[in-house]
Design a protein around this motif. Structure first.
Motif, PDB file in Angstrom:
ATOM      1  N   ARG A   4      10.561  -9.581  -2.877  1.00 34.48           N
ATOM      2  CA  ARG A   4      11.604  -9.269  -1.861  1.00 34.48           C
ATOM      3  C   ARG A   4      11.086  -8.149  -0.953  1.00 34.48           C
ATOM      4  O   ARG A   4      11.139  -8.246   0.270  1.00 34.48           O
ATOM      5  N   LYS A   7       8.427  -9.279   1.577  1.00 33.93           N
ATOM      6  CA  LYS A   7       8.773 -10.197   2.664  1.00 33.93           C
ATOM      7  C   LYS A   7       9.898  -9.663   3.548  1.00 33.93           C
ATOM      8  O   LYS A   7      10.508 -10.429   4.278  1.00 33.93           O
ATOM      9  N   LEU A  10       8.665  -8.589   9.376  1.00 29.66           N
ATOM     10  CA  LEU A  10       8.599  -9.803  10.230  1.00 29.66           C
ATOM     11  C   LEU A  10       7.146 -10.288  10.315  1.00 29.66           C
ATOM     12  O   LEU A  10       6.229  -9.491  10.182  1.00 29.66           O
TER      13      LEU A  10
ATOM     14  N   TYR B  48       7.820 -17.847   8.512  1.00 24.84           N
ATOM     15  CA  TYR B  48       9.281 -17.754   8.349  1.00 24.84           C
ATOM     16  C   TYR B  48       9.838 -18.977   7.603  1.00 24.84           C
ATOM     17  O   TYR B  48      10.918 -19.443   7.895  1.00 24.84           O
ATOM     18  N   ASP B  54      15.902 -17.144   1.971  1.00 21.30           N
ATOM     19  CA  ASP B  54      16.088 -15.738   1.562  1.00 21.30           C
ATOM     20  C   ASP B  54      16.754 -14.975   2.691  1.00 21.30           C
ATOM     21  O   ASP B  54      16.158 -14.790   3.740  1.00 21.30           O
ATOM     22  N   TYR B  55      17.974 -14.536   2.474  1.00 21.83           N
ATOM     23  CA  TYR B  55      18.641 -13.734   3.504  1.00 21.83           C
ATOM     24  C   TYR B  55      18.351 -12.271   3.225  1.00 21.83           C
ATOM     25  O   TYR B  55      18.658 -11.768   2.159  1.00 21.83           O
ATOM     26  N   ILE B  56      17.678 -11.603   4.173  1.00 17.50           N
ATOM     27  CA  ILE B  56      17.344 -10.187   3.945  1.00 17.50           C
ATOM     28  C   ILE B  56      18.291  -9.306   4.737  1.00 17.50           C
ATOM     29  O   ILE B  56      18.881  -8.359   4.227  1.00 17.50           O
ATOM     30  N   ASN B  60      16.800  -9.178  10.404  1.00 24.19           N
ATOM     31  CA  ASN B  60      15.612  -9.945  10.016  1.00 24.19           C
ATOM     32  C   ASN B  60      15.752 -11.401  10.448  1.00 24.19           C
ATOM     33  O   ASN B  60      14.847 -11.980  11.055  1.00 24.19           O
ATOM     34  N   LYS B  64      13.669 -13.335  13.506  1.00 20.70           N
ATOM     35  CA  LYS B  64      12.864 -14.524  13.173  1.00 20.70           C
ATOM     36  C   LYS B  64      13.227 -15.675  14.106  1.00 20.70           C
ATOM     37  O   LYS B  64      12.353 -16.364  14.645  1.00 20.70           O
ATOM     38  N   GLU B 113      -1.756 -13.483  -2.841  1.00 25.02           N
ATOM     39  CA  GLU B 113      -1.126 -12.689  -3.906  1.00 25.02           C
ATOM     40  C   GLU B 113      -0.579 -13.575  -5.013  1.00 25.02           C
ATOM     41  O   GLU B 113      -0.410 -13.142  -6.134  1.00 25.02           O
ATOM     42  N   LYS B 114      -0.275 -14.815  -4.670  1.00 25.98           N
ATOM     43  CA  LYS B 114       0.268 -15.739  -5.686  1.00 25.98           C
ATOM     44  C   LYS B 114      -0.022 -17.158  -5.188  1.00 25.98           C
ATOM     45  O   LYS B 114       0.154 -17.447  -4.008  1.00 25.98           O
ATOM     46  N   GLU B 119       3.650 -18.710  -0.679  1.00 23.28           N
ATOM     47  CA  GLU B 119       2.797 -17.517  -0.594  1.00 23.28           C
ATOM     48  C   GLU B 119       1.509 -17.823   0.155  1.00 23.28           C
ATOM     49  O   GLU B 119       1.054 -17.044   0.994  1.00 23.28           O
ATOM     50  N   TRP B 122       2.328 -18.077   3.768  1.00 22.15           N
ATOM     51  CA  TRP B 122       2.588 -16.750   4.316  1.00 22.15           C
ATOM     52  C   TRP B 122       1.272 -16.005   4.557  1.00 22.15           C
ATOM     53  O   TRP B 122       1.067 -15.413   5.632  1.00 22.15           O
ATOM     54  N   TRP B 168       2.957   0.745   7.615  1.00 25.66           N
ATOM     55  CA  TRP B 168       2.391   0.522   6.272  1.00 25.66           C
ATOM     56  C   TRP B 168       1.957   1.839   5.634  1.00 25.66           C
ATOM     57  O   TRP B 168       2.157   2.066   4.448  1.00 25.66           O
ATOM     58  N   HIS B 177       4.621   1.744  -5.545  1.00 23.12           N
ATOM     59  CA  HIS B 177       4.091   0.372  -5.689  1.00 23.12           C
ATOM     60  C   HIS B 177       4.034  -0.397  -4.381  1.00 23.12           C
ATOM     61  O   HIS B 177       3.946  -1.604  -4.386  1.00 23.12           O
ATOM     62  N   TYR B 178       4.145   0.291  -3.250  1.00 18.47           N
ATOM     63  CA  TYR B 178       4.042  -0.498  -2.020  1.00 18.47           C
ATOM     64  C   TYR B 178       2.570  -0.598  -1.642  1.00 18.47           C
ATOM     65  O   TYR B 178       2.037   0.263  -0.936  1.00 18.47           O
ATOM     66  N   VAL B 179       1.897  -1.634  -2.189  1.00 17.74           N
ATOM     67  CA  VAL B 179       0.465  -1.825  -1.887  1.00 17.74           C
ATOM     68  C   VAL B 179       0.253  -3.282  -1.540  1.00 17.74           C
ATOM     69  O   VAL B 179       0.565  -4.161  -2.343  1.00 17.74           O
ATOM     70  N   HIS B 180      -0.189  -3.581  -0.323  1.00 16.43           N
ATOM     71  CA  HIS B 180      -0.430  -4.978   0.079  1.00 16.43           C
ATOM     72  C   HIS B 180      -1.724  -5.061   0.880  1.00 16.43           C
ATOM     73  O   HIS B 180      -1.706  -5.093   2.107  1.00 16.43           O
TER      74      HIS B 180
END
Lengths: 10, 215
Positions: A4, A7, A10, B48, B54-56, B60, B64, B113-114, B119, B122, B168, B177-180
Motif C-alpha cells: 500500500r 503504490k 503517482l 494505474y 485499490d482506492y488510496i 490519487n 490518475k 519487487e514481486k 508488480e 508497475w 523519496w 522501511h521506506y526503501v524502493h
C-alpha cells in the motif's frame, strides 16, 4: 501495508 | 503526502496541460514526438492498473484519471485529428520506440519487487517512463529550433521527476522501511537523461536567446 505504501505515489 | 511530491505532481500536471493547451489552441503538434506520447500513454496504462481495485485517496484517483485521459487524448489528437495530424513530422520522429519497450519489459521480468503480473507491469512502467523522453529529445536535436511551449513541456516533465527524487529522500528519512531502489534508480536515470536539456534550457533562458540544442 508495505505494498500500500509503495503504490500511493503517482 | 509531502510538499516535494505535491509540487512534483503539480509540475507533472502542468506539463501535460501545457501540451494539451498547445495542441488544442494552435491545432499544431510541431516539434512534438508522437512516439514519446505513445510511450507515456503506455506508462500510465501499465502503472494505474490498480485504478479500480485499490482506492488510496480522491486525489490519487483523480490525478490518475487526468494523466490517463490527457496522455491518450494527446495521442488521439496527433494521430487522428484532421488538422493537428498534418503538423506531425513523421519523417523526423523516427525513434524505434519498440527498442525501448522490449528491454524495459525484459528488465521488469528480471528485476522487480514481486513476480506478480501487477508488480511486473508497475515495474515495467517505471523503467519505460525513465526512457520515454528519448524520442522527444532526439526529435528536438533534429529539428533544432524549439518553440517555447515544447521547451516548457520538456522542462516541466524533467522537473517533476527531480522533485520526486526530493520526495523519496524526504520519505526515506521520515518513514521507517521506506526503501524502493527500483523506483529510485529509474527515477534518477530519468532525471539524468534530462540533464543536458536542462543545461541548454537554462543557458538560453539566462542569455535570453532562443533555445538551441547542439546537433
Amino acid at each position: 501495508y508495505q505494498t500500500r505504501a509503495t503504490k500511493d505515489e503517482l | 503526502m509531502n510538499i516535494f511530491r505535491f509540487a512534483g505532481d503539480m509540475t507533472h500536471l502542468a506539463s501535460v496541460l501545457v501540451l494539451l493547451l498547445k495542441i488544442h489552441t494552435i491545432k499544431s503538434c510541431a516539434g512534438i514526438s508522437l512516439k514519446t506520447q505513445e510511450l507515456y500513454a503506455l506508462v500510465f496504462a501499465t502503472r494505474y492498473l490498480d485504478l479500480f481495485t485499490d482506492y488510496i485517496s480522491l486525489y490519487n484517483t483523480l490525478m490518475k484519471l487526468i494523466f490517463l485521459g490527457s496522455s491518450f487524448s494527446i495521442v488521439w489528437y496527433i494521430r487522428y485529428h484532421k488538422i493537428v495530424r498534418r503538423s506531425y513530422d513523421k519523417d523526423q520522429d523516427t525513434f524505434r520506440h519498440y527498442f525501448l519497450v522490449l528491454p524495459c519489459l525484459l528488465l521488469a521480468l528480471l528485476i522487480n519487487e514481486k513476480f506478480t503480473f501487477r508488480e511486473v507491469m508497475w515495474t515495467f512502467s517505471l523503467y519505460l517512463e525513465a526512457v520515454a523522453i528519448l524520442p522527444q529529445l532526439v526529435l528536438l536535436q533534429r529539428t533544432r529550433n524549439i518553440d517555447n511551449l515544447t521547451g516548457q513541456y520538456v522542462f516541466l516533465l524533467g522537473a517533476y521527476r527531480a522533485l520526486y527524487i526530493l520526495n523519496w529522500i524526504y520519505r526515506y528519512f521520515t518513514e521507517p522501511h521506506y526503501v524502493h531502489w527500483i523506483t529510485w534508480i529509474s527515477g534518477l536515470v530519468q532525471t539524468l537523461l534530462y540533464a543536458d536539456f536542462f543545461y541548454y534550457y537554462f543557458q538560453s533562458w539566462k542569455n535570453n536567446v532562443k533555445l538551441e540544442l547542439p546537433a
